[in-house]
Design a protein around this motif. Structure first.
Motif, PDB file in Angstrom:
ATOM      1  N   PRO A   2       0.824  -1.214   0.000  1.00 13.62           N
ATOM      2  CA  PRO A   2       0.000   0.000   0.000  1.00 13.62           C
ATOM      3  C   PRO A   2       0.851   1.255   0.000  1.00 13.62           C
ATOM      4  N   GLY A   3       0.285   2.317  -0.552  1.00 14.65           N
ATOM      5  CA  GLY A   3       0.981   3.613  -0.538  1.00 14.65           C
ATOM      6  C   GLY A   3       2.273   3.547  -1.308  1.00 14.65           C
ATOM      7  N   ASN A   4       3.346   4.056  -0.662  1.00 14.33           N
ATOM      8  CA  ASN A   4       4.664   4.064  -1.279  1.00 14.33           C
ATOM      9  C   ASN A   4       5.548   2.964  -0.720  1.00 14.33           C
ATOM     10  N   GLY A   5       4.939   1.865  -0.296  1.00 15.39           N
ATOM     11  CA  GLY A   5       5.699   0.777   0.276  1.00 15.39           C
ATOM     12  C   GLY A   5       6.699   0.207  -0.723  1.00 15.39           C
ATOM     13  N   VAL A   6       7.721  -0.474  -0.190  1.00 19.62           N
ATOM     14  CA  VAL A   6       8.769  -1.032  -1.031  1.00 19.62           C
ATOM     15  C   VAL A   6       8.514  -2.513  -1.227  1.00 19.62           C
ATOM     16  N   LEU A   7       8.655  -2.984  -2.454  1.00 20.82           N
ATOM     17  CA  LEU A   7       8.462  -4.400  -2.741  1.00 20.82           C
ATOM     18  C   LEU A   7       9.585  -5.234  -2.125  1.00 20.82           C
ATOM     19  N   SER A   8       9.216  -6.297  -1.444  1.00 21.85           N
ATOM     20  CA  SER A   8      10.212  -7.233  -0.944  1.00 21.85           C
ATOM     21  C   SER A   8      10.602  -8.156  -2.095  1.00 21.85           C
ATOM     22  N   PRO A   9      11.721  -8.910  -1.962  1.00 20.98           N
ATOM     23  CA  PRO A   9      12.096  -9.842  -3.032  1.00 20.98           C
ATOM     24  C   PRO A   9      10.998 -10.841  -3.352  1.00 20.98           C
ATOM     25  N   ALA A  10      10.286 -11.337  -2.325  1.00 21.43           N
ATOM     26  CA  ALA A  10       9.206 -12.291  -2.576  1.00 21.43           C
ATOM     27  C   ALA A  10       8.091 -11.635  -3.375  1.00 21.43           C
TER      28      ALA A  10
ATOM     29  N   ILE B 149      12.793  -4.678   1.773  1.00 19.83           N
ATOM     30  CA  ILE B 149      14.111  -4.104   1.567  1.00 19.83           C
ATOM     31  C   ILE B 149      14.043  -3.153   0.379  1.00 19.83           C
ATOM     32  N   ASP B 150      14.892  -2.135   0.415  1.00 15.15           N
ATOM     33  CA  ASP B 150      14.870  -1.156  -0.667  1.00 15.15           C
ATOM     34  C   ASP B 150      15.644  -1.697  -1.866  1.00 15.15           C
ATOM     35  N   GLN B 151      15.686  -0.902  -2.915  1.00 11.97           N
ATOM     36  CA  GLN B 151      16.280  -1.353  -4.162  1.00 11.97           C
ATOM     37  C   GLN B 151      17.765  -1.640  -4.014  1.00 11.97           C
ATOM     38  N   ASP B 152      18.486  -0.772  -3.293  1.00 14.48           N
ATOM     39  CA  ASP B 152      19.922  -0.968  -3.122  1.00 14.48           C
ATOM     40  C   ASP B 152      20.213  -2.281  -2.405  1.00 14.48           C
ATOM     41  N   MET B 153      19.457  -2.541  -1.352  1.00 16.06           N
ATOM     42  CA  MET B 153      19.659  -3.779  -0.606  1.00 16.06           C
ATOM     43  C   MET B 153      19.295  -4.984  -1.454  1.00 16.06           C
ATOM     44  N   ALA B 154      18.241  -4.853  -2.269  1.00 18.54           N
ATOM     45  CA  ALA B 154      17.839  -5.961  -3.134  1.00 18.54           C
ATOM     46  C   ALA B 154      18.923  -6.257  -4.168  1.00 18.54           C
ATOM     47  N   GLU B 155      19.514  -5.215  -4.744  1.00 14.43           N
ATOM     48  CA  GLU B 155      20.576  -5.412  -5.724  1.00 14.43           C
ATOM     49  C   GLU B 155      21.810  -6.018  -5.077  1.00 14.43           C
TER      50      GLU B 155
ATOM     51  N   ASP C 133      23.537  -9.633  -5.951  1.00 21.55           N
ATOM     52  CA  ASP C 133      24.958  -9.809  -6.250  1.00 21.55           C
ATOM     53  C   ASP C 133      25.568 -10.892  -5.359  1.00 21.55           C
ATOM     54  N   LEU C 134      25.211 -10.863  -4.074  1.00 21.04           N
ATOM     55  CA  LEU C 134      25.752 -11.856  -3.145  1.00 21.04           C
ATOM     56  C   LEU C 134      25.329 -13.261  -3.540  1.00 21.04           C
ATOM     57  N   MET C 135      24.071 -13.411  -3.946  1.00 19.69           N
ATOM     58  CA  MET C 135      23.572 -14.730  -4.336  1.00 19.69           C
ATOM     59  C   MET C 135      24.228 -15.199  -5.631  1.00 19.69           C
ATOM     60  N   GLU C 136      24.467 -14.280  -6.551  1.00 17.22           N
ATOM     61  CA  GLU C 136      25.132 -14.644  -7.798  1.00 17.22           C
ATOM     62  C   GLU C 136      26.566 -15.078  -7.541  1.00 17.22           C
ATOM     63  N   GLN C 137      27.256 -14.374  -6.642  1.00 16.24           N
ATOM     64  CA  GLN C 137      28.630 -14.722  -6.317  1.00 16.24           C
ATOM     65  C   GLN C 137      28.690 -16.066  -5.598  1.00 16.24           C
ATOM     66  N   ASP C 138      27.708 -16.309  -4.725  1.00 14.73           N
ATOM     67  CA  ASP C 138      27.642 -17.587  -4.031  1.00 14.73           C
ATOM     68  C   ASP C 138      27.419 -18.722  -5.031  1.00 14.73           C
ATOM     69  N   TYR C 139      26.538 -18.489  -6.000  1.00 19.93           N
ATOM     70  CA  TYR C 139      26.282 -19.512  -7.021  1.00 19.93           C
ATOM     71  C   TYR C 139      27.532 -19.737  -7.873  1.00 19.93           C
ATOM     72  N   ASP C 140      28.288 -18.697  -8.116  1.00 23.85           N
ATOM     73  CA  ASP C 140      29.512 -18.810  -8.905  1.00 23.85           C
ATOM     74  C   ASP C 140      30.496 -19.764  -8.226  1.00 23.85           C
TER      75      ASP C 140
END
Length: 383
Positions: free
Chosen positions: A24-32, A270-276, A280-287
């Motif tokens: 609602p409103g200006n809430g931030v989308l979570s990753p889920a 989480i905000d966009q910066d934290m989501a990005e 990145d952390l998950m991609e590096q872990d997968y690498d």
């Protein structure tokens, strides 16, 4: 609002379902929520894909016939592609069964359960020498992992003492190729009780595999031997009532952080910066995980001997050195020009000179463990 885990997101097909995941409103989308939104939009796009834009209807009959033939060609291609993927999966499964006996024999030799015959030119060993000889191939997996650039960056000196007890690494695919499992087998050691540590990567199969989440074994550390933390002691101030030292535990660099991968929060927006950053952390872990699966396990002997390095790409250090030399030459030339200007002015005032700083080589680099340099925990030096 309550968020669903990424593995439980339902497939929604109408635009009205957007309200279920939008805050609602200006809430931030979570990753889920983002994943749910992507699912909705994807379903919607699939629905729209069957709708006509009117362009085809505007074509002349001759062009329509050609497009119809092109569509038939595309259908034939798609059928062949589906068969290719099916046969490839079967072929990979077939050869995996052929690899397994080789991996088993490798493990027996490495761990000293199977002895090999002496070479023809090799002098026979005395009974005393053979009894005192080391069994198997000591530090086989530790050496192989350290030789690889990505994994070598994850292993600290303290980790090496524990990784010397590593006796085998195996990988297997999850059902329907929805991910893979890595299993690390250890001899009894003074660091943790687990005989085996595992890491499971759950994937979303689409046109391209997408990492959904990673789950690692919870390590049962022996008290005082946790390699992923360090204990800091602070002496009490003079005159303090509590004269006992204050201890503080902090996370630190360790290969064993690999078994505690980054997770998408369930109930926290989480905000966009934290989501990005999380992405990145998950991609590096997968690498790291895919490097172990695709490079280390099938070619462990070549990494142990160093032969695998011949196929790796390395940066030309001479070029870097030349760039640094050019920067230094430019700086010296600029300083000389400023000195000449100062001499010509005949002024008593001292003019400040510019200092040319070469581009930082390590600017915004990230390591493969899934943590940014500068933000990662410091390396443990003592417990």
């Amino acid at each position: 609002m309550s968020n669903q885990g990424s593995g439980d997101i339902p497939s929604l097909s109408t635009m009205s379902d957007l309200g279920a995941v939008l805050p609602p409103g200006n809430g931030v989308l979570s990753p889920a929520d983002r994943a749910g939104l992507v699912t909705i939009l994807k379903d919607r796009l699939q629905y729209l894909a069957g709708q006509s834009s009117g362009y085809l209807e505007s074509l002349s009959p001759q062009v329509k016939r050609r497009v119809t033939v092109l569509q038939e060609l595309q259908s034939e291609h798609d059928e062949l592609e589906a068969k290719f993927k099916e046969e490839r999966a079967a072929l990979e499964a077939k050869y995996q069964k052929l690899y397994d006996p080789l991996y088993s024999k490798r493990a027996e030799i490495v761990n000293g359960f199977l002895e090999v015959e002496p070479l023809k030119d090799e002098a026979p060993e005395s009974n005393v020498a053979s009894e005192e000889a080391e069994k198997g191939v000591p530090q086989f997996w530790l050496t192989a992992m350290k030789t690889n650039e990505i994994l070598g960056m994850q292993i600290t000196e303290r980790d090496e003492a524990a990784l010397k007890f590593l006796n085998d690494i195996k990988s297997s695919n999850l059902d329907e190729n929805k991910g893979f499992v890595l299993e690390f087998y250890f001899n009894t050691n003074p660091y943790f009780k687990n005989p085996m540590l595992s890491k499971t990567y759950h994937m979303i199969e689409d046109d391209e595999p997408i990492l959904e989440r990673a789950v690692g074994t919870e390590i049962e550390w022996i008290p005082g031997k946790n390699l992923t933390t360090k204990v800091l002691k602070k002496k009490p101030k003079n005159g303090a009532k509590n004269t006992k030292p204050v201890t503080k535990t902090e996370r630190c660099e360790s290969f064993f952080n690999f078994f505690n991968p980054p997770q998408v929060p369930d109930d926290e927006d989480i905000d966009q910066d934290m989501a990005e950053e999380l992405q990145d952390l998950m991609e590096q872990d997968y690498d790291i995980g895919s490097t172990i699966r695709d490079k280390i396990i099938p070619h462990a002997v070549s990494w142990f001997t160093g032969e695998a390095l011949q196929g790796e790409d390395f940066e030309d250090e001479d070029e870097e050195g030349n760039e640094d030399d050019e920067d230094e030459d430019d700086e010296e030339a600029e300083e000389e020009d400023e000195e000449e200007d100062e001499e010509d002015d005949d002024e008593e005032e001292v003019h400040g000179r510019k200092h040319v700083v070469p581009a930082a080589k390590a600017n915004a680099q990230t390591n493969s463990s899934g943590q940014q340099q500068g933000e990662q925990p410091p390396e443990c030096k003592q417990q």
